[in-house]
Every structure is written in C-alpha cells, then in structure tokens.
Design an enzyme around this catalytic site. Structure first.
Site, PDB file in Angstrom:
ATOM      1  CG  ASP A 144      -5.753   3.357  -3.222  1.00  0.00           C
ATOM      2  OD1 ASP A 144      -4.920   3.183  -2.377  1.00  0.00           O
ATOM      3  OD2 ASP A 144      -7.019   4.090  -3.051  1.00  0.00           O
ATOM      4  CG  ASP A 183      -1.970  -0.474  -0.508  1.00  0.00           C
ATOM      5  OD1 ASP A 183      -2.423   0.133   0.179  1.00  0.00           O
ATOM      6  OD2 ASP A 183      -2.628  -1.547  -0.941  1.00  0.00           O
ATOM      7  CE  LYS A 209     -12.927  -2.859   0.067  1.00  0.00           C
ATOM      8  NZ  LYS A 209     -13.156  -1.459  -0.371  1.00  0.00           N
TER       9      LYS A 209
END
Length: 1232
Positions: free
Chosen positions: A923, A1151, A992
């Site tokens: 990741d 991604d 986050k």
C-alpha cells in the site's frame, strides 16, 4: 385401398375435387407478392410454398373423406368414421347426405373407427392450425402493405421554384427520366431560404436545446434502416421537412442516411426526392450523398452519360472521386456497385489501394514508455498456465455465454425442503409465468401497433426500436426484470434506463452474430491464444495488443450508443408494458378475497434524499410467493459475470474486453460524448500505454478460495455475522417498537405527543436499518452465488478506466475492488514457488492486515508474526471453533486466508518450493500526499509520507494528530472552552479520514462531518459539544496540513484558481496525463430532460454535453483531486507495464499493488523506479504550457479579462523545494 395408394393418387384427384372459390385466393396471393414492383422472382416465395403445402393437405383430406363416404355408401360394415368437417374447405358437390352417412356409421364395427377417426381428426386439426397461421400471415402482410401505402413519399418543398420544378418533372416523367432529373438537380445551387429559415439554419449546430432532439431523430432513422422500415424513415423525413419549425432538426447526415437506404434498394425515384429536400434545406451534398446516388446508378445499371454528369458536378463541388473510396464507410456490396457506376463513365478507373501499413508499427514516443516498447531488450512476458486446447474450450464457453446474453447461477441461499407448500408455490409461479408470457406478448403487439400509428403521423416513435428484438426476447427480458425486482421496489427512472441499455446490448450482439463477425472473431482469437498458452511457441514475444494487431483482425464499426433520452423512453415503455400485462388472482393477496385479477406491480411515489421519485414496487403477495417458492436461481447479464477466457486486448477506445458485448474503454456518465470524442481524436500510438496496461490487468487469471468460501457460506446460511461483513437475513432485522401494535391499530392512544414523535423516529430508524440490511444481504447473495458458480473454474476480470485514468474491473458484483470479504474470496489462478523470501512477505502481509505494528519496522512485523505462530495455525485449523484470533484483525477474512496460506507453506516439506496462489499487497503511504510532495519537492512533506528513507515508517495521520494536539494545548491554556473539552480525545483515528481526503478535495464542511462521525463513536465524549468540537478540529486539521505541507497547499490553490478561471471563460478543464490520456472534467450545468406521458413523466439531468456551460464550483473543486488521481493512475500503469515486462503477475486497487509473495521485492523496486521517473518529468510546467495553448492562444478571446487573468495565473507555476527524488528508491516504507 391402402393409405399409400391414396397418397400416390392425391395430386390427381385433388384437381377434380378443387373447390370453386380457391383460385380467387390464389390470385390475391399473387397480387400481394407483386407489390414490390421490380423485385420480382419467378420462383415461389416461402409464403406461397407454405400455402401450396397447406392446400395439398386439404386435397388429401378431401380424398380421404370422399373414400370414407364411398365405403359408407357401399354399405361396408367394417368401417366407421366420425363426421369430418374441414374448416374453410367446403364439401364437394358429390358428398353423401347426412342421413345416409349416419346410417353407415351406425352399422360399423367399433374396432377400426378409432384409428380412422384419430388419423382424420389429427390431420384436420393440423390443417386448421396451418391455415390459420397462413391467414394470419396474409392479414399481417395486407395490413403492412396498406400501412405503407399511407406513408408519404413525395416531399412538400418550401422553395416555390424547386416545388414547381419537381411538379413539372413528375408530370413529364416519361420524357425526363429520374436519372436526368438528378443530374440537373445537382447543378442547382442550394436555395437561399427566407429570413427565419436562414437564421434557423445558421444556428443549426449551436442550439443546445435542439441537440438532444437531433440525436433522437438520427437514432430513429438509423433504427428504421436496421429493421427494414425505410419507407417509414422516408415518411418521417418528409413530414419534418415539410414543416419549417421541424426542418431545423434535420441535418445532412439524416438526409444521407435515408438516401443510402434507397440506394441499397435501387429506388432511384425516392432517392431523387431526398436530393430535392437536401437542396430545399439549403444544404450542399457531400461525398456520402454522391456515393448514394452513384451506388444506386450502379445497381440499376445506368448509362454512362448520367454517371458522367454526376461525377462532373461532384468535381465542381470540390469533392474528389478518390474520396468516395477512402473517406466514405462502405460495405463490400456498396463498394462494388459504386465502382460499377464509376467505371461506366471512366472504364480505366481504379480505386485507390488501401493505405499501406507503416514500415514499422507506430510506437508511443513518451519518454516514460521508451523502455516498454524498446526493441532488442530482453523481455520475460508471462504466459498463462493453461494449454491451448483448454483455452480454446474456455473461449467457446464464453462465446456461448455472450450469445445467450444472460447467465443463470444457483443461489447460495439455504435450500428449503420440498414441502407441499413449496411445491404448490412453485407450481403457482409456473402457471402465472405461462399466463404472463401470453399477456406480455399481446401487450407488446398492441404497443407496437400504437407506436406504428404515431410514426405514421410523422413522429419519431419507438416503433423501430420495438422491432429490433423478437417478442419472445422482449418477454424474457421483462420476466427477468420482474424476477429481480427487490421487495422495496426500484426507481422507475433507474429501471427504465437499465431496460433500455439491455435492449441495446442484445441488439448489438445480434448484429455481430448476423454480420458474421463471430466467425471472424473465432478464427483470430484461436491464433491469439498461441501467444498466451503454456504449450505453444511464437517467433517473437510481444505485447498482446501488438500480437492482435499483427493478426490483422478487421476492426468492427463502432456502434454509436443511443441517446439517454431514447434509452429511458424505451425502457419506460417496456416497464409500462410489464405493469399493464402482469396480473395475478386477488386470492393470492387475500385468501377470502375476490377472485378478480390484481396488478403484480404498483407505481408509487416515495421520498429519497429529500426528493420525490416514482417507484415500481411488487405486490407483497407476489414477494411472499417468491419467498415461499424458494427458487434457487439468479440471472445476470453476461457483462456482469467474470469472463471464462482471456479478454480481448484493448486496441482502440471502443474495442476490447468482452468478445461481443459492447464495452467502452473509458467509462462515463451515460449520454456524455466528450471523453469518447477526445479519445478518438488521439493518435493511436498516444493511447498505447493505457491500452496495454488495461489489457495486462485483464489478463490476470483468478480462482476462488474454496476454504474461505465454505466458511462464509456457513455463516451466510445461518444468521450472518455483521461484525465480519456477512449480512444477516431479513429475519434478524429490527422489529417495530413495543408501543406500536399493528399497522391498523397504530400507536397506543395513551402515549404523549412527545413519546409518539420519538416512537415514529425510532420506527423510521428501524425501517431504515431493515432496508439497509436487505440491500446488503442481496449484494452478498449475488457475490457469494457467483463465487460458488465459479468455484472450480479459472476466470478473468476485464478492465476499463474512468475519465481520470483510474482502472476498474468491468464485472461489478465479484471482483478484487470490493470489501475485505470479496478480496479474501479471490486468489491468483497461476501459482509461483515462494522462494527464499516469500514466506517472510506472507508474514509481514498478515501483520499489515491486522492493523497492528503500523509504526514498526518490517523485521519487527516479521518477528511479531513468529510470536503469533500458534494463533495463526489455530486460526487456520479451527477458524470457527478455536481461539478465533483472526476475527480481531482490521481485515479479518483476508487475515484468515493468509493464516491458511502460511500454515500450508510452513507445513510443506520445503517452504521455498511451496506453490503459492495468494496475492500479497503493498500500500502507498497516503498516496495523494506523496504525489503532492513529489510535485512540490517538499522535503518536510516528503518525510511525513515516507518518500525519504528511514528506519521506521512515518505515519502522517499520527503526525497531523500530534500537530493538532499542539494547537489544542495552546488554545486550552488561553481558556478556549472547546479546546479544554477535547483534552484526551484527539487521536489518529479522529483525524485520519479528513487527512486522507483533504488531498482529494474534501471541503471544510465535509471534513467537519467526518470528524463529527468519529467523535460520535467515542462513548465518553460529551455529545452536546459535537458540533462545536468538530468545527474546531477541522479548522486545526487544515492548519496542521498547511504547516506540514506548505508546498502541497500552494499547488492545490494554483490548480483550484486555474480551474475557476478556465470555467469562467466558458470551457471545461482539460489536460493530458503523462501517459498521454486526454482528460476533460464532465462537470457542466445541468439541463433537464423530460420524458412525458405514461404512468409518470420522467425528468432527469443531463450534464455531459460540451455545449453546455461548465459548472464553476465543481470544476474548481474537482481539478486538484482529479489531477492527482490522473498521476496515481499513470504511476500504476507504468508499474503494471514494467512488471509485465519482467514476467510478474500484477493487479492493483488504485494505490494498492498486488503480486505473488515471491515477487514482492521486484515489484517494490519497479514501483519506486517508476515513481521517480514519473516525477522527474516537468509535470506542472507541462500542464501550464498545455493549458496556455488550449485556453489562451485563441486570438478571438485573448482580449477577454478572464483569459488575461487566466494567462497570468497559468504562468505563475508554484516554485518547488529541494527534495531529491532519487531518495525514494531507497525508501523502504514508500509502499509497504
């Protein structure tokens, strides 16, 4: 006499017994057959052959009947017959009287009577059915001919001079043939129209309101030609042309389409009529117009002088003869007739040869792709693990699936025992469906008749669209739709759009089948498989696209999709047919109720997201009947299911993926054309990078992880487990509150108004939860049923991309982009030995899936996995009965699958030789911020997102949380109340989501909602401060990001301001990705489209038309995140292409990159190298130059104030820092 003897003499006796009225019917049949004039044939038509066969049967029956009566008259007592009455065949004059026949019958022996009577009755019934079918065909034919005779052929011209000229020519047609009239007409200059008409013509291409109507009209003409209704298309064209307001809808393409149809028919008179209309409309014929005229001349074998005059006029109009064969799309037959006509005038003419192929295939010249397409460098392109024979069998299976257009799979719902109630429900359903088929067939015929009447009135109706498929196919599609309708109903707009799309897709598949494209595809695909199969050799290894192009597969013509308004209108009409035709007995809803029929579907209105929408909802009794029948099948469209063979390589923006089903390379909102137009204007080589990357992603073979699937099904068929992502069945949904007794009795009367309001809110909440549970359950049922269907198969997931270049699998229900559960069900079909380090990467991957040790080194994570080996093995061996450690992971199902893989590997005799099919992920560390930091060469930001080498991974979310805590502490010391309340509540989890999405354009409002949701989850946080605390925190998060990523924020502001100014100039933002993909943002001001009539007038927004003004707010807010998405997609594609070149299996979830455990180190190296190469390009300066050239170079608008400000902004490219990109190659935690 034997039956054989009678059969031999039937023809001769039949002439003597031929009824007197029969020849008249024959004469009528011949008259029907001769209506088409010049298209006559001396052989009997199929209809006439059927008629002759039917009358032959009639003759034989009459002979048998006469013989029976003869035997009766002779008093033969052994024979008894029933009286035979032949429908529509009067008895011969020599027949016996009824009394004598009865007398003979009474004395007959019963033994032979049954055989004779059965034979004669059977023949009689058969003859009656055939005669009825024949009469039905004759009546239908007569109605069609009568209807066509009512259609207009002669145009009414608006120009008086042309109208008089047409009238004189028609009156003197014998002296002035139509071919000569056309030659004279071509010399006429386009007519100067009246002021209003000329003005309308001048704005013909710019009026936004007319664009949708023109698209629908052009689609109607095309559909008429496809279904053989050319006279209808001509009639509608004439009707529109004769009315000045409707004539402005007509374009030269529409006139040409009808002319081309008449040319194929060889109908010169009608073609001349269309030419008159072209001149009358003030249009000049183009190459396609002349091609139609010359093709018709060739078909009719006209003399050379007529053709010569036509060619001369074409030259005077500035059109080249060679262009007829190079610039006009023609079929083989059309090209032959055209060439025949041209050679009448110029016998030595030779059509230009097809353009020679370039000496070498065109290659992409991008510096980023130079290595990918370099010749002479060693490559290790991977092969599939399957032999050629197996791949050929898989191709045939997939071909059958796509020709059938649907796939039926067994449901994984718990099977009900076949009790008497279940069997009765199934029988009831079967009986109802048989009734519905008949009702739908009749309703469709009535609808077609109604639409035909509308077309006869000159309106572009749905009639030709309803002729594309047979009634049987429409009925099957509608019954499939009824079966899949959820209990809570479906939006009529959504349902209509889906139905229209399915009709279009079926139509395209049928066209390919009829045009022999399937046979050509099969021949080339078998050769293509030699590149992929494990047991074949090719002379030179190359990319799949290059191999396919070398095979010379002719590219099928691009099928233009129908306008959205047509799709919705057609689907809406079909939905209304379903509502009208499908009924059931009222006794199913109320056992003691009336036996009258009630509708199965109801049209109701409901509020969703504060908007009132129309919904088609099934009757609860029908839903209960389906549940009681417990049918264990689900039906999917063929494009919704993974492919059973490797997808077609992408070779153009509209050619690739599925074998027959139409698929666009760039997915977009239905009805938008701007993306497709940009792609088609690109030089082919410019798109090679994207085409090859999509092909590579789709060529990855998959299989189902059977052990995980078994465990999931065990939970799914029991009571589910929402904590693990397995939805519970409807029986576990929350019930209404205790205070509410029944729907009829309502709320208890002794409740206070406040309690009643609270109970209503609770009831609404529980209903919402129940609906969400039902939706999640249905989604999981589709996914798990497909997984079970594919359990023992190898399959492929074809890919396409969105307008930014981000890639997605085409099958929506079962792919690796789904949830944790969906990903855990998939593994690579092709395995690789783990090698010396593969087991270590499996352990690291497992710890990553748990969410633990995120701030620890790779070695620490591997050691942690070794410490947990006992729990790992217990989870693998006893996942449901052991300690169940895996259930505590962030991604529990993937963690369990990884535990099972580690257990098998560690127990293998040689773990390094163990063949692993498990995909390991790497990741990106907040990938959007990584791209921003690289663009701005921001050293501080680069360190926060792991672009710099470090011993431990940096966590940007924890860093932002720490910075926010610093700001909070300072404010708390100054007495800010909300800062004091937030003490101890600021954590990584709270900030986050906002940090992750701020780089993709989240606003402060959206960020506040995200933080509020996180704070609400904290049980000890004072809820009365939610609003104030979330406002405070989102402000501090943005301030912290400004401190930590100053370069990022300046680039974001530059992109936003540039987009705002571009939209103010009246254009949408465009750019080209580093891999050459053209991008345009599809954000325009909405225009409302309304489909009136029927059970509901549908209104929907259309925002994709480039002629509409851009939506400034969406353009400026969307540009920064979309630009970054285009960069991360470029990075992914570069990584995919280089991994493929090295022989790796590679797939991605944006991604997040996947490969085999043995190849993780190689993939990591490629990933870092390509990131550095990508950002070594002057991306921002290239973007600035492109935008200046695109939006500021036009001298006509360069003096605009907005353009001047835009130019100043674009030239002020943000300055960059001193970060050295080469350090990324040494960063362990860049992707980890």
């Amino acid at each position: 006499m034997s039956a054989l003897g009678w059969g031999r003499r039937a023809a001769g006796l039949g002439r003597a017994l031929w009824p007197a009225g029969r020849p008249r019917l024959l004469a009528e049949e011949e008259a029907f057959g001769g209506v088409r004039g010049h298209r006559r044939s001396s052989s009997a038509s199929p209809c006439e052959q059927d008629r002759r066969k039917d009358w032959g049967h009639a003759e034989l029956l009459e002979v048998l009947q006469a013989r029976v009566r003869q035997l009766q008259a002779e008093g033969v007592s052994e024979v008894t017959v029933k009286r035979v009455d032949v429908a529509l065949a009067p008895e011969a004059s020599s027949a016996q009287s009824p009394g004598k026949a009865r007398a003979g019958a009474e004395g007959a022996a019963p033994k032979l009577s049954g055989r004779w009577a059965q034979k004669l009755d059977k023949e009689q019934r058969l003859m009656q059915k055939r005669k009825q079918r024949l009469e039905g065909r004759l009546q239908k034919r007569e109605r069609t001919l009568a209807w066509q005779r009512q259609l207009r052929v002669e145009p009414r011209l608006l120009s008086g001079r042309l109208a008089n000229q047409l009238q004189r020519w028609e009156q003197g047609a014998a002296r002035s043939p139509w071919e000569e009239q056309l030659a004279q007409l071509l010399q006429e200059a386009p007519q100067r129209l009246s002021g209003d008409a000329a003005k309308a013509s001048a704005v013909r291409g710019s009026d936004v309101r007319l664009e949708g109507q023109r698209q629908r009209l052009l689609s109607f003409f095309e559909c008429c030609l496809l279904t053989g209704h050319l006279p209808l298309a001509h009639h509608v064209l004439v009707t529109h042309h004769s009315r000045s307001r409707q004539q402005r809808l007509l374009t030269l393409a529409m006139y040409n389409m009808v002319m081309r149809g008449w040319a194929r028919e060889g109908s010169f008179k009608e073609l001349v009529y269309v030419f008159f209309m072209v001149k009358d409309a003030g249009l000049a014929p183009d190459l396609l117009s002349y091609a139609a005229a010359l093709q018709c001349m060739g078909r009719l074998d006209q003399d050379a002088s007529t053709v010569r005059r036509c060619l001369k006029q074409m030259a005077q109009d500035g059109l080249q003869l060679q262009g007829l064969f190079t610039a006009v799309p023609l079929g083989e037959g059309e090209r032959a007739e055209l060439l025949r006509a041209v050679r009448k005038a110029e016998p030595t003419f030779r059509p230009p040869p097809p353009p020679p192929p370039p000496p070498a295939p065109q290659l992409n010249t991008s510096p980023l792709l130079r290595e990918v397409y370099a010749k002479g460098c060693p490559v290790s392109y991977p092969r599939l693990h399957l032999p050629l024979k197996k791949l050929q069998d898989l191709f045939q299976q997939q071909l059958r699936v796509e020709l059938a257009t649907t796939v039926t799979v067994q449901s994984v719902e718990k099977a009900q025992p076949p009790t008497e109630e279940v069997l009765h429900a199934r029988k009831t359903l079967a009986d109802l469906r048989a009734t519905w088929e008949t009702a739908l067939y009749q309703e469709l015929q009535e609808t077609k008749a109604s639409e035909a009447r509308a077309a006869r009135e000159g309106r572009p109706s749905l009639f030709p669209y309803l002729c594309l498929l047979s009634e049987r196919e429409f009925v099957g599609l509608l019954l499939q739709t009824l079966q899949a309708l959820p209990a809570q109903g479906e939006s009529l707009l959504f349902l209509a759009h889906e139905l229209g799309l399915r009709v279009f897709n079926r139509h395209i598949v049928q066209r390919k089948q009829l045009s022999k494209q399937v046979q050509v595809l099969e021949q080339h695909y078998i050769k293509y498989l030699h590149l992929l199969a494990s047991d074949t050799q090719v002379a030179e290894r190359c990319l799949p696209r290059q191999w396919w192009e070398a095979l010379g597969m002719p590219e099928a013509p691009h099928e233009q999709p129908w306008p959205v308004s047509v799709l919705v209108q057609l689907g809406k009409q079909l939905a209304e047919v379903l509502v009208q035709a499908v009924q059931m007995p009222g006794s199913l809803a109320a056992p003691r109720g009336p036996g009258s029929l009630i509708p199965v579907l109801y049209h109701v209105y409901s509020f969703r997201s504060f908007r009132q929408i129309g919904i088609l909802k099934p009757h609860p009794a029908f839903t209960q009947l389906l549940e009681a029948a417990a049918e264990r099948t689900l039906t999917f469209e063929s494009t919704e299911v993974p492919m059973l063979c490797p997808p077609l390589p992408w070779t153009s923006p509209h050619s690739g993926a599925f074998l027959l089903s139409p698929t666009k390379m760039m997915r977009s909102v239905e009805g938008t054309q701007q993306h497709q137009l940009l792609l088609e204007r690109c030089p082919p080589a410019q798109l090679h990078g994207a085409l090859d990357a999509l092909t590579q992603l789709g060529n990855c073979a998959w299989r189902v992880n059977g052990r995980v699937l078994d465990l999931v099904l065990e939970l799914f068929t029991d009571k589910g487990c929402p904590r693990l992502g397995v939805p519970a069945p409807p029986s576990e949904a929350p019930r209404p509150p205790q205070g509410r007794q029944t729907p009829k009795s309502g709320l208890l009367p002794d409740l206070s108004p406040a309690d009643k309001a609270e109970m209503r809110r609770e009831l609404a909440r529980r209903l919402k939860v129940a609906r969400e549970m039902q939706s999640l359950r249905a989604d999981a049922l589709c996914r798990l049923s497909l997984a079970q269907h594919l359990r023992h198969r190898v399959f492929w997931l074809p890919h396409n991309m969105d307008f930014r270049g981000r890639t997605y699998p085409c099958p929506p229900h079962f792919n690796h982009l789904g949830s944790d559960l969906a990903r855990a069900l998939l593994e690579f079909a092709q395995g690789r030995p783990l090698g010396p380090h593969g087991l270590d990467w499996l352990k690291i991957h497992l710890v990553n899936l748990t969410g633990l040790k995120k701030r620890e080194s790779l070695q620490a994570r591997r050691d942690f996995a070794d410490q947990l080996m006992e729990d790992i093995l217990d989870s693998a061996d006893q996942p449901m009965t052991g300690r169940r450690w895996w259930m505590e992971a962030d991604e529990p199902w993937q963690a369990l699958a990884c535990c099972m893989e580690i257990a098998r590997a560690t127990r293998a005799p040689d773990p390094a030789a163990y063949i692993s099919h498990f995909p390991v992920h790497q990741d990106g560390s907040c990938n959007g911020l990584q791209h921003y930091a690289a663009l701005g060469r921001d050293s501080v930001g680069a360190a926060s997102v792991n672009l710099l080498p470090s011993d431990l991974p940096q966590d940007v979310y924890s860093g932002v949380a720490a910075q926010v805590e610093v700001f909070r502490r300072q404010d708390a010391e100054q007495g800010v109340r909300v800062a004091q309340v937030l003490e101890g509540f600021i954590s990584r989890k709270v900030v986050k989501q906002t940090v992750m999405t701020v780089v993709y354009g989240v606003t402060r409002y959206g960020g506040r909602l995200q933080i509020e949701k996180r704070l609400r989850e904290l049980h000890d946080f004072p809820q009365e401060f939610l609003w104030e605390a979330s406002h405070y925190l989102v402000r501090q998060v943005f301030n912290s990001l400004q401190e930590m990523f100053s370069g990022t924020r300046s680039i974001q502001r530059w992109l936003t301001e540039s987009a705002r100014l571009i939209s103010h100039t009246g254009s949408a933002v465009e750019w080209v990705t580093p891999l050459g993909i053209p991008v345009i943002q599809p954000y325009h001001r909405d225009s409302k489209v309304m489909i009136k009539g029927g059970i509901q007038s549908l209104t929907f927004s259309s925002s994709g038309d480039t002629s509409q003004k851009p939506n400034t707010l969406k353009q400026k807010n969307g540009f920064p995140p979309n630009f970054i998405h285009s960069l991360d997609s470029s990075h992914m594609m570069l990584t995919a292409l280089h991994c493929y070149r090295k022989g790796l299996t590679f797939v991605s979830v944006h991604d997040c990159f996947w490969t085999h455990a043995a190849d993780v180190a190689v993939m990591n190296q490629v990933c870092r190298e390509q990131f550095v190469r990508l950002h070594s390009q002057p991306i921002l300066h290239d973007l600035s130059r492109f935008l200046v050239k695109r939006f500021c170079s036009d001298s006509r608008v360069s003096k605009s104030v907005w353009v001047s400000r835009l130019l100043d902004t674009l030239l002020s490219v943000p300055k960059t820092g001193a970060f050295d990109l080469e350090q990324v190659k040494r960063s362990t935690y860049f992707f980890s």
